[in-house]
Design a protein around this motif. Structure first.
Motif, PDB file in Angstrom:
ATOM      1  N   GLY A  57     -79.564   1.955   0.197  1.00  0.00           N
ATOM      2  CA  GLY A  57     -79.873   0.847   1.055  1.00  0.00           C
ATOM      3  C   GLY A  57     -81.220   0.180   0.834  1.00  0.00           C
ATOM      4  O   GLY A  57     -81.386  -1.032   1.063  1.00  0.00           O
ATOM      5  N   ALA A  91     -81.711  -3.758  -0.109  1.00  0.00           N
ATOM      6  CA  ALA A  91     -82.475  -4.674   0.673  1.00  0.00           C
ATOM      7  C   ALA A  91     -83.692  -5.328  -0.004  1.00  0.00           C
ATOM      8  O   ALA A  91     -83.792  -6.354  -0.103  1.00  0.00           O
ATOM      9  CB  ALA A  91     -83.035  -3.754   1.947  1.00  0.00           C
ATOM     10  N   VAL A 151     -75.755  -7.172   2.103  1.00  0.00           N
ATOM     11  CA  VAL A 151     -76.390  -6.053   3.148  1.00  0.00           C
ATOM     12  C   VAL A 151     -75.831  -5.814   4.287  1.00  0.00           C
ATOM     13  O   VAL A 151     -76.145  -4.895   5.203  1.00  0.00           O
ATOM     14  CB  VAL A 151     -77.963  -6.130   3.165  1.00  0.00           C
ATOM     15  CG1 VAL A 151     -78.523  -6.093   1.938  1.00  0.00           C
ATOM     16  CG2 VAL A 151     -78.271  -7.543   4.014  1.00  0.00           C
ATOM     17  N   ALA A 195     -75.376  -3.386  -1.510  1.00  0.00           N
ATOM     18  CA  ALA A 195     -75.378  -1.927  -0.800  1.00  0.00           C
ATOM     19  C   ALA A 195     -74.433  -0.942  -1.576  1.00  0.00           C
ATOM     20  O   ALA A 195     -74.585   0.084  -1.928  1.00  0.00           O
ATOM     21  CB  ALA A 195     -75.230  -1.914   0.505  1.00  0.00           C
ATOM     22  N   ALA A 233     -79.150  -0.543   4.311  1.00  0.00           N
ATOM     23  CA  ALA A 233     -79.540  -1.606   3.628  1.00  0.00           C
ATOM     24  C   ALA A 233     -79.672  -2.797   5.152  1.00  0.00           C
ATOM     25  O   ALA A 233     -80.441  -3.534   4.874  1.00  0.00           O
ATOM     26  CB  ALA A 233     -78.489  -2.271   2.978  1.00  0.00           C
TER      27      ALA A 233
END
Length: 634
Positions: free
Chosen positions: A264, A268, A501, A509, A527
């Motif tokens: 995650g 991100a 995400v 992700a 994420a």
């Protein structure tokens, strides 16, 4: 000829055609010899040829050799047809305006119709079926809109009118989205390809680890910094996740982050690269074309929001590390050592940033950046700390750049059909009125609807295509409610990135989950939490002066920056339930209320909510320092 030798023969043709396309793009950028009605069809025809060579109809590992080669013969037939269509359209005589009165000649109409079919098939192969379906829905609306109820009906256009409007003009396939993709975006994608093949990308990763590796949760913070540096240049959040994540995700797991958290964090951070200057992905250049605002101005107003996004992500990363009791890396290279070994690779970024700020042509800036990265790689080779630059690297960069640009050009050309239908039928005005009626004229309601639309569109469309579709449909509604044109486009541009995400389909992700050996949906949830800046910051763009335009005062802008910082702090601490130490439930609830207050209050009162947020968090820090034994993780 054996199967292996034939495959090598086709790969050789693919390499030759890809390298030739990159050379042609550089030549056109430097000389501008071809006019738009000639250059754009030539570019798209070349792209279609490459797509049908690089993306076969059937996968060889899934079918027997005879079936596969029958399909390859079909692909080669599409290559020939693509070339014929592009040549026919590029050599069309626009000076003879009788086609506007009498319609297109048969062979030109056939070439235009076939081009649309070939484009949709190329889109299916490179981008996916969803975007094809979206384009088909809009085409069907233009053709048969007169059969719909009066509230949503359009004139209904003949097939010849559709082909003439969308192919033999600059309103549809060859409209603004492809114009940007075929010129500016291609060159910057090529720049990113040269960064990868010369080792500059590895330098930025090493520099990020040198800067952040020794701090708490170091590899995760280094991942955020590296993705900020590389994400905008790579042009793809997924590609950036795979590139940097192959190094950062294993190190995060080794330090103590859970696999889902590591995936995650990388997703991100990599997605954030698409909004990070100096190069903010294809969508930012399209925004400059749509709004008529110089790219240098868009770059300037984007710096502070982008920094806020990465600060938000870094804050979540730090809070996770505090909760898990993680420390930094036991050893990392010193910053000055890394800079001494690769300072050459900073020069191209400094060059393109300076030239963009000075409002030079983005195409020329991109070409200068490509030349600069090759010069930097040559200098690095002289130092004997890096391999010497060779022709193989240059050829690979030219090939990779062309292949990386294929999905972007195809998606932009198909998005041009959507934009063309919106203008041709007046659908944009209908959708604007629909949004205003459904929202009751409330800005927050329009933002919520646009956010939902962005997530849904993003499930099947690339972020650039999602931005193009949303901008022509939703920006007028936001402008009717008092949002400036630049702020409205920036909001849509940011929200269009969220599909990478946001569950249930979070491609970046999922890519990170594959590297981390994590559960895909768990990685998507992490994420989504880490990328909250993609929702909070656009909201502040709408309700405050976070986008600095001519009518925004310095005090109002600074107030918006501080209020956004308070919003990010309050939201992150409330969601994580941790700051310097564990937060009690009443304080978490209070922080959530204050976060909503920062959004809802007028400018003159936001600072009060921000001060209260800072006071609550300061109390938590004081409590942790006064009784450190109560929370070893802190």
């Amino acid at each position: 000829m054996t199967h292996t030798s034939t495959s090598r023969w086709l790969q050789g043709i693919l390499t030759l055609v890809a390298v030739a396309l990159s050379v042609f793009q550089i030549w056109q950028g430097l000389s501008a010899q071809l006019s738009a009605p000639v250059f754009r069809p030539v570019h798209l025809g070349w792209v279609l040829v490459l797509v049908f060579l690089a993306y076969p109809l059937l996968k060889p590992e899934r079918h027997s050799a005879p079936v596969y080669w029958v399909a390859r013969v079909f692909d080669l037939a599409l290559v020939v047809i693509s070339g014929w269509c592009a040549m026919r359209i590029a050599t069309f005589d626009y000076d003879d305006i009788t086609f506007l009165l009498d319609g297109l000649p048969f062979w030109d109409q056939l070439a235009g119709g076939l081009l649309i079919v070939l484009l949709l098939e190329a889109t299916r192969r490179t981008v996916g079926i969803t975007m094809v379906l979206v384009a088909l829905v809009f085409i069907a609306y233009a053709l048969f809109g007169d059969a719909l109820p009066a509230a949503v009906a359009s004139k209904g256009f003949a097939l010849e009118e559709m082909v003439r409007f969308h192919v033999f003009s600059t309103n549809g396939v060859f409209g603004a989205p492809l114009a940007i993709a075929a010129s500016v975006v291609f060159i910057f994608v090529l720049f990113g390809a040269f960064l990868n093949v010369t080792g500059a990308g590895q330098f930025f990763i090493d520099a990020a680890f040198a800067v952040a590796g020794k701090y708490r949760g170091g590899p995760a913070k280094a991942s955020v910094l590296a993705s900020a540096a590389l994400g905008s240049i790579s042009g793809s959040a997924i590609a950036n996740t795979v590139t940097t994540g192959s190094l950062t995700i294993p190190m995060m797991k080794k330090l103590g982050y859970k696999p889902e958290q590591a995936a995650g964090i990388e997703a991100a951070a990599s997605t954030g690269g698409q909004i990070m200057p100096p190069v903010m992905g294809a969508g930012a250049f399209v925004m400059a074309q749509f709004t008529g605002i110089p790219y240098s101005d868009i770059l300037l107003v984007s710096i502070a929001p982008a920094i806020l996004y990465f600060l938000c992500t870094l804050l979540y990363v730090h809070l996770m590390a505090v909760k898990l009791g993680l420390q930094g890396m036991s050893s990392s290279e010193k910053v000055m050592v890394v800079l001494a070994q690769g300072w050459h690779f900073l020069l191209p970024l400094v060059l393109i940033t300076s030239l963009l700020m000075l409002s030079y042509s983005p195409v020329w800036v991109g070409i200068a950046g490509c030349a600069a990265i090759l010069v930097a790689a040559f200098i690095a080779g002289l130092s004997q700390r890096h391999p010497a630059l060779n022709w193989r690297q240059i050829i690979t960069g030219l090939k990779d750049g062309a292949l990386m640009a294929l999905p972007i050009s195809v998606a932009c050309a198909t998005a041009g059909i959507v934009v063309g239908v919106v203008g041709q039928t007046g659908l944009g005005l209908l959708f604007t009125q629909f949004l205003l009626d459904l929202s009751g004229g409330q800005l927050w309601s329009v933002l919520l609807l646009v956010m939902v639309a962005a997530i849904i569109l993003g499930m099947g469309l690339p972020v650039t295509a999602a931005y193009i579709v949303l901008s022509v449909m939703a920006v007028p509604a936001m402008m009717d409610l008092g949002i400036s044109m630049l702020a409205a486009h920036m909001i849509v541009f940011w929200l269009s990135q969220t599909s990478n995400v946001t569950p249930p389909i979070a491609l970046a992700a999922f890519a990170g989950a594959g590297i981390a050996g994590a559960k895909p949906m768990g990685s998507a949830v992490q994420a989504f939490k880490l990328a909250q800046g993609y929702f909070l910051i656009p909201a502040m763009m709408a309700f405050s002066s976070l986008i600095w335009t001519d009518d925004v005062s310095i005090s109002g802008y600074l107030s918006a920056l501080l209020a956004t910082c308070a919003l990010i702090l309050a939201f992150a601490a409330a969601i994580e339930g941790h700051f310097a130490s564990r937060l009690p439930a009443p304080m978490r609830a209070a922080l959530l209320v204050l976060a909503l207050a920062v959004l809802a209050l007028p400018d003159s009162y936001r600072w009060i909510a921000g001060l209260v947020v800072l006071a609550l968090l300061a109390v938590n820090v004081w409590q942790q320092r006064s009784s450190p034994a109560s929370d070893p993780a802190g």
